[in-house]
Enzyme design. Structure first.
Site, short mmCIF file in Angstrom:
data_model
loop_
_atom_site.label_atom_id
_atom_site.label_comp_id
_atom_site.label_asym_id
_atom_site.label_seq_id
_atom_site.Cartn_x
_atom_site.Cartn_y
_atom_site.Cartn_z
N GLY A 14 78.10 -9.39 56.85
CA GLY A 14 77.73 -7.98 56.66
C GLY A 14 77.19 -7.45 57.89
O GLY A 14 76.33 -8.12 58.48
N GLU A 43 69.40 14.15 46.77
CA GLU A 43 70.20 14.78 47.84
C GLU A 43 71.33 15.19 47.69
O GLU A 43 72.01 16.24 48.03
CB GLU A 43 70.11 13.62 48.97
CG GLU A 43 68.74 13.44 49.34
CD GLU A 43 68.63 12.27 50.53
OE1 GLU A 43 69.45 11.25 50.40
OE2 GLU A 43 67.54 12.07 51.18
N GLY A 91 75.66 -4.44 58.00
CA GLY A 91 74.72 -3.04 57.80
C GLY A 91 73.46 -3.22 58.61
O GLY A 91 73.69 -4.05 59.81
N PHE A 92 72.33 -2.59 58.28
CA PHE A 92 71.61 -2.62 58.97
C PHE A 92 70.65 -4.09 59.15
O PHE A 92 70.28 -4.65 60.15
CB PHE A 92 70.25 -1.73 58.46
CG PHE A 92 70.25 -0.52 58.59
CD1 PHE A 92 70.73 0.54 57.41
CD2 PHE A 92 70.18 0.17 59.91
CE1 PHE A 92 70.83 1.85 57.92
CE2 PHE A 92 70.32 1.47 60.18
CZ PHE A 92 70.68 2.47 59.13
N GLY A 93 70.89 -4.82 58.03
CA GLY A 93 70.32 -6.19 58.18
C GLY A 93 70.92 -7.10 59.16
O GLY A 93 70.52 -7.77 60.00
N VAL A 134 84.48 -12.32 52.64
CA VAL A 134 84.10 -13.23 52.49
C VAL A 134 84.22 -13.80 50.91
O VAL A 134 84.10 -12.80 50.18
CB VAL A 134 82.67 -13.64 52.54
CG1 VAL A 134 82.03 -14.94 52.10
CG2 VAL A 134 82.47 -13.59 54.19
N ASP A 154 69.51 -5.37 50.81
CA ASP A 154 69.58 -4.96 49.45
C ASP A 154 70.06 -6.03 48.40
O ASP A 154 69.75 -5.74 46.95
CB ASP A 154 70.67 -3.77 49.19
CG ASP A 154 70.45 -2.55 49.91
OD1 ASP A 154 71.08 -1.39 49.76
OD2 ASP A 154 69.17 -2.50 50.52
N ALA A 171 66.78 1.18 53.86
CA ALA A 171 67.15 0.74 55.31
C ALA A 171 66.15 0.12 56.23
O ALA A 171 66.40 -0.97 56.92
CB ALA A 171 67.82 2.18 56.01
#
Lengths: 433, 433
Positions: A12, A174, A14-16, A80, A299, A316
């Protein structure tokens, strides 16, 4: 003989995952970063791609480009399928197996339809760029269809000019605000419909919009939405979604476009680890019980801080700080440096925007709304964007939109040759007879 | 009683149709502009979307947005299926009929595969935005696949790093140069392949690249291409295209990605008018024989100027001037002003770019190459773009790319979940066994 480098596999980007990889830049390790997409995506601004305010390239950056100078990481674009924890290998869709000494799972979240998975087809959610421009196409095409129908029967066009957003968390709020603004910006573009008569309905099962925010901010957000013409219906559950119709615990609503922002569930990481349930519970070092070489962050993880009653939210800053922690820890380990810190989240607050000059922010107790809140929201998002080019282009796009009141990306890209989207064609054909 | 306004129907919102509509802004007419897409597309820069240098929003603008202030025009997003010339009506896919007093057909061109239509699947062309980002995905995914294969067998990866472009007109030359530059920019991003070893092969059946240019400029373009590492093979016809392989009049080439830039044919407008053949021949007033209320302009028309031996080429300035002529003529007619001018094309020349600092331009005899040619090419294209925002963002994107040597839009957008593109998955699976 020199020891072989420790192998770290990160699933992954993403931010992590990306934060973890970057924190390991100077460590004596060999990193393999696997992601099913070729780009890192800034999800908080995805709704702006869906409402034609930003273009995909503004909020995504190729993972390889971000990590090109980091020699100890290779990027693999793959999906994966499982983890062989006994042999310490990650298995992928293309039949490969990636061995690891330490594994970081940062696979994010998916939408949950609370068991009603057939709703997914009628009420798409917003998790990937493809979701976003698919939604954009749906919204823009609804206006085009309304225009054609209204040439003969304006009443029939109304359901095409009705948009329902399910779920009033930050994403739903939003989206609803942005669709209302998009509709306003189309005011002069049509001849048979009046875009200002577009209905945007925001449904929320709970008592408040933005339920995780302070009540005062929830109330302000509701007023801001209503000032944009959004109809906010709290205490309203959705009981069924079918083409052209949403049934709620109040009245049914005739609408062609429904957007889902109501529930998320974790990725399949728990299944890979043989656990029941969705999220993977992790301890203070961000590892699940019984797996000393596996870290789960972002998440997909469920981490309840010491002394707290709720797990950390799937946002995030949490993912980023978790990634940095694990990166720091594994780096120290690889260098043989003692590391005994546990993970502690530094909460900077939360914010959500409703539209032009309207936002609510709770910065550790300090509550900010209106124009200042909106500026802060913008600044925070630009800060978290990855890539100087993206920051520059997003700022310019926002400036442009602010000055002209126009959306810059109102494009329907899927070829409309030979019939366009079939539902639109069918709708118009049956109408024409 | 006032006369009803003359109804003008325009089919197609490219350079031709849009210019005509805009020239009629002050005329006492009622215009209906029909296009199957919701946007006007700047086709000359489509290859830059395909090679990740620009984003779709940079080169397209919603038709409604362009014409929003022009009260006498309504925009209809629909697909024309036929013309009832007896009753003067245009029929569309959604079952509507648009009556006209005057009709302008500006429907553009499609790709031609010289009868081998099954090649279209293996060798996509470049006419719409969906073509462009589909091609971008194909190119970027080829590198990702090569990277995975090369982890075990570098030799097998080479066909994924081989790109064939068929046709060395301006589009083919620009594509070939851009792919070569894209490959160079990926130099540090991969760990198992060497992007600089990418092969780009440009095939041309005739004796020269850019056959419609002066020989000196053709020769210069060939040298410029070769300096970027493109293998130029003139006098080489393609005899077959199948997955993984292109057979030519010389050797066959093993390659996974083939791009078609070799032939165009007119749209179906001729069929709508009951004519044989592709292009619609038009006279000096841009009308086909026997149809005094129908005008055909742009790539779909075939107009041989007085004293010339060849028809005008299918390029943007021709379409634009034709549109302006017809708009001017119909405007005068509607106002009751005499109009006796015939169409005369003011030829400003032609240009094509090969890459950074490399372009060839022939401006009415004055031949310009190299850096100055490239600047001129850039300026001319920005000039023809519609919309100040697009011009600004394209200039900024080009500046960025020039400074950083990077492509700004290297995104694969189609969700790669659950298997990614099936050909890639199959290729990798069979490889893994």
């Amino acid at each position: 003989m020199a020891e072989p480098l420790r192998k770290i596999v990160i699933v992954g980007a993403g931010f992590g995952g990306l934060s973890a990889a970057q924190k390991l830049a100077n460590a004596p390790v060999q990193i393999t970063l696997i992601d099913r997409q070729n780009h890192h995506l800034f999800q908080p601004l995805l709704y702006q791609v869906a409402t034609a305010a930003l273009t995909p390239a503004d909020i995504a950056v190729p993972i390889r480009q971000v990590l090109r100078r980091q020699k100890n990481v290779e990027v693999v674009m793959d999906d994966v399928t499982g983890i062989d924890t006994a042999n310490q290998q990650v298995q992928t869709e293309t039949g490969q197996a990636f061995p690891y000494d330490a594994l970081i799972l940062a696979t994010g979240a998916r939408h949950s339809y609370f068991g009603k998975d057939d709703w997914a087809h009628h009420a798409p959610g917003l998790k990937t760029l493809e979701d976003a421009y698919g939604l954009r196409e749906k919204i823009l095409t609804a206006f085009e269809t309304a225009e054609i129908i209204a040439r003969d029967d304006p009443k029939k066009a109304q359901s095409y000019q009705t948009f329902v957003v399910v779920g009033a968390g930050p994403t739903g709020v939003e989206m609803a605000g942005a669709i209302a603004e998009l509709a306003q910006s189309l005011a002069r573009d049509f001849r048979h419909i009046e875009p200002r008569q577009t209905r945007v309905i925001l449904l929320e099962g709970g008592a408040h919009v933005l339920p995780s925010f302070a009540e005062r901010l929830s109330a302000r957000a509701k007023r801001d939405l209503e000032s944009l013409g959004v109809e906010v219906r709290t205490g309203t559950m959705v009981t069924d979604i079918s083409p052209g119709r949403v049934v709620t615990s109040r009245d049914p609503i005739a609408c062609e476009t429904v957007l889902w922002a109501a529930g998320v569930q974790a990725s399949r990481a728990a299944q890979w680890l043989g656990l029941d349930g969705g999220h993977v519970p992790v301890d203070a070092t961000l590892r699940p019980e019984g797996h000393k070489d596996i870290y789960v962050i972002g998440d997909t993880a469920r981490h309840v801080p010491d002394g707290a009653t709720h797990p950390l939210p799937g946002i995030a800053p949490v993912a980023k700080q978790m990634g940095q922690y694990v990166g720091h820890r594994l780096s120290a380990e690889a260098k043989g440096v003692p590391f005994s810190k546990t993970f502690r989240y530094r909460d900077a607050g939360m914010m959500a925007t409703i539209g032009r000059n309207r936002a609510v922010a709770d910065l550790m107790g300090l509550k900010v709304t209106g124009f200042v809140g909106w500026l802060l929201w913008g600044a925070a998002h630009v800060y978290f964007l990855i890539g100087f080019k993206n920051r520059l282009f997003v700022i310019l796009s926002w400036l442009w939109a602010y000055i002209t009141w126009q959306r810059g990306v109102r494009l329907i890209l899927r070829d409309q040759t030979g019939g366009g989207t079939s539902s639109r064609r069918d709708a118009l054909r049956s109408f024409g007879q």
